[in-house]
Design a protein around this motif. Sequence first.
Motif, PDB file in Angstrom:
ATOM      1  N   LEU A  68      79.397 -11.008  10.331  1.00 17.90           N
ATOM      2  CA  LEU A  68      80.517 -11.887  10.213  1.00 17.90           C
ATOM      3  C   LEU A  68      81.924 -10.815  10.064  1.00 17.90           C
ATOM      4  O   LEU A  68      81.545  -9.741   9.090  1.00 17.90           O
ATOM      5  CB  LEU A  68      80.638 -12.785   9.185  1.00 17.90           C
ATOM      6  CG  LEU A  68      80.238 -14.233   9.768  1.00 17.90           C
ATOM      7  CD1 LEU A  68      80.450 -15.134   8.370  1.00 17.90           C
ATOM      8  CD2 LEU A  68      80.951 -14.738  10.722  1.00 17.90           C
ATOM      9  N   ASN A  69      82.908 -10.869  10.554  1.00 17.83           N
ATOM     10  CA  ASN A  69      83.916 -10.108  10.349  1.00 17.83           C
ATOM     11  C   ASN A  69      84.920 -10.507   9.264  1.00 17.83           C
ATOM     12  O   ASN A  69      85.557 -11.525   9.645  1.00 17.83           O
ATOM     13  CB  ASN A  69      84.821  -9.925  11.697  1.00 17.83           C
ATOM     14  CG  ASN A  69      85.933  -8.951  11.497  1.00 17.83           C
ATOM     15  OD1 ASN A  69      86.396  -8.467  10.471  1.00 17.83           O
ATOM     16  ND2 ASN A  69      86.870  -8.913  12.458  1.00 17.83           N
ATOM     17  N   ALA A  72      88.880 -10.968   9.463  1.00 15.00           N
ATOM     18  CA  ALA A  72      89.297 -12.147  10.138  1.00 15.00           C
ATOM     19  C   ALA A  72      89.306 -13.206   9.221  1.00 15.00           C
ATOM     20  O   ALA A  72      89.874 -14.238   9.594  1.00 15.00           O
ATOM     21  CB  ALA A  72      88.441 -12.311  11.492  1.00 15.00           C
ATOM     22  N   THR A 105      89.060 -20.657  14.656  1.00 15.50           N
ATOM     23  CA  THR A 105      88.792 -19.125  14.492  1.00 15.50           C
ATOM     24  C   THR A 105      87.384 -18.879  13.671  1.00 15.50           C
ATOM     25  O   THR A 105      86.646 -17.983  14.115  1.00 15.50           O
ATOM     26  CB  THR A 105      90.143 -18.751  13.688  1.00 15.50           C
ATOM     27  OG1 THR A 105      91.143 -19.157  14.077  1.00 15.50           O
ATOM     28  CG2 THR A 105      89.773 -17.190  13.339  1.00 15.50           C
ATOM     29  N   GLU A 109      83.996 -16.656  15.322  1.00 14.90           N
ATOM     30  CA  GLU A 109      83.541 -15.517  14.602  1.00 14.90           C
ATOM     31  C   GLU A 109      82.425 -15.928  14.103  1.00 14.90           C
ATOM     32  O   GLU A 109      81.296 -14.655  14.468  1.00 14.90           O
ATOM     33  CB  GLU A 109      84.426 -15.374  13.313  1.00 14.90           C
ATOM     34  CG  GLU A 109      85.968 -14.856  13.351  1.00 14.90           C
ATOM     35  CD  GLU A 109      85.977 -13.389  14.077  1.00 14.90           C
ATOM     36  OE1 GLU A 109      85.135 -12.400  13.927  1.00 14.90           O
ATOM     37  OE2 GLU A 109      86.701 -13.239  14.810  1.00 14.90           O
ATOM     38  N   LYS A 112      80.013 -14.952  17.428  1.00 13.77           N
ATOM     39  CA  LYS A 112      80.126 -13.607  17.916  1.00 13.77           C
ATOM     40  C   LYS A 112      78.879 -12.980  16.964  1.00 13.77           C
ATOM     41  O   LYS A 112      78.018 -12.119  17.051  1.00 13.77           O
ATOM     42  CB  LYS A 112      81.244 -12.915  17.450  1.00 13.77           C
ATOM     43  CG  LYS A 112      82.267 -13.040  18.675  1.00 13.77           C
ATOM     44  CD  LYS A 112      83.754 -12.429  18.017  1.00 13.77           C
ATOM     45  CE  LYS A 112      84.956 -12.848  18.937  1.00 13.77           C
ATOM     46  NZ  LYS A 112      86.045 -12.013  18.701  1.00 13.77           N
TER      47      LYS A 112
END
Length: 144
Positions: A68-69, A72, A105, A109, A112
């Motif tokens: 995970l980012n 963000a 959002t 994420e 991804k």
Amino acid sequence: MKKIILLILMLIFGIALAQKVKKEEKVKDKFESRQPQDMSVPPPPMVAFPAQYPQGNKAFIDNVKKNLNADALKVLGKDLKTKIILKVNSEGNVINVSTYGGDETFNTEVKKAAEKATYNVKWEAGKNNRGEKVIDIVNLPFKY
């Protein structure tokens, strides 16, 4: 005269006390009436042994968290939830990754990160009662 009064009373009582008979509706009928079904699409196979990540589905969730980012997600807050839905074919390859949750959002994420965690990873395919490998859909809850 008595016959006419009796006839009128019978008509009045017949109309006033008549009950409307409802057709007994089953839960299945209610569900099918709301969602039309395409009969050309076969139902999903019955899976006795669901598909598994090589080290277990808990390890998959941990890998998603690692990918995970975090930058963000800082602005989104805490207690974020979504559902990761994976379609695993009979060879153990992940065909499709989807996420469903309240925050778009966060869903993007997590999707991804899940795609990174499944890239070039062979899953243990789902099996039916006869031990044949089948396509399986895996639903995993995800919290951050």
